[in-house]
Motif scaffolding. Structure first.
Motif, PDB file in Angstrom:
ATOM      1  N   ALA A   3       0.814  -1.218   0.000  1.00  0.00           N
ATOM      2  CA  ALA A   3       0.000   0.000   0.000  1.00  0.00           C
ATOM      3  C   ALA A   3       0.846   1.266   0.000  1.00  0.00           C
ATOM      4  O   ALA A   3       0.304   2.354  -0.118  1.00  0.00           O
ATOM      5  N   ILE A  29      -5.261  -2.159   6.151  1.00  0.00           N
ATOM      6  CA  ILE A  29      -4.843  -2.464   4.783  1.00  0.00           C
ATOM      7  C   ILE A  29      -5.895  -3.363   4.140  1.00  0.00           C
ATOM      8  O   ILE A  29      -6.417  -4.266   4.782  1.00  0.00           O
ATOM      9  N   GLU A  30      -6.190  -3.124   2.876  1.00  0.00           N
ATOM     10  CA  GLU A  30      -7.124  -3.965   2.121  1.00  0.00           C
ATOM     11  C   GLU A  30      -6.432  -4.436   0.850  1.00  0.00           C
ATOM     12  O   GLU A  30      -5.694  -3.679   0.224  1.00  0.00           O
ATOM     13  N   THR A  31      -6.658  -5.685   0.470  1.00  0.00           N
ATOM     14  CA  THR A  31      -6.132  -6.215  -0.780  1.00  0.00           C
ATOM     15  C   THR A  31      -7.245  -6.181  -1.820  1.00  0.00           C
ATOM     16  O   THR A  31      -8.322  -6.741  -1.604  1.00  0.00           O
ATOM     17  N   GLU A  37      -2.450  -3.714  -2.753  1.00  0.00           N
ATOM     18  CA  GLU A  37      -2.881  -3.341  -1.419  1.00  0.00           C
ATOM     19  C   GLU A  37      -3.119  -1.839  -1.370  1.00  0.00           C
ATOM     20  O   GLU A  37      -2.436  -1.076  -2.047  1.00  0.00           O
TER      21      GLU A  37
END
Length: 104
Positions: A3, A29-31, A37
């Motif tokens: 990210a 954090i998001e994928t 990310e």
């Protein structure tokens, strides 16, 4: 792809912004589906007239201990996914960011 990445000027963040999120803060954090990310950020401000973007810049500046002039929005002004460079010492900025994410 993480990210964030270090740049010559500091740190470049990939952000997924949620306007009208009820509070201002980092959500981790998001994928994404393509494997990238992103740093999830929410702000109380509405997405109209650039208010959410301004709130994002103000929030990141405050959290990172930077003046607003060192936090810019360079891509994604009208999209949820944004690129935000932070100008400063990359090691210091990364340590602050990781501390906020660890605190949850």
């Amino acid at each position: 792809m993480p990210a964030w990445r270090e740049s010559q000027a500091g740190l470049l963040l990939c952000v997924r912004l949620t306007p009208r999120g009820g509070r201002d803060g980092l959500d981790g954090i998001e994928t994404l589906a393509d494997g990238r990310e992103v740093l999830k950020v929410r702000v109380r401000a509405a997405p109209s007239d650039g208010q959410a973007n301004a709130a994002l810049v103000a929030l990141l500046a405050k959290l990172m201990g930077l003046p607003r002039s060192r936090v810019m929005l360079v891509a994604g002004a009208s999209a949820r996914l944004k690129s935000v460079p932070l100008e400063g010492d990359s090691a210091t900025l990364l340590a602050r960011l990781e501390a906020f994410l660890a605190a949850g």
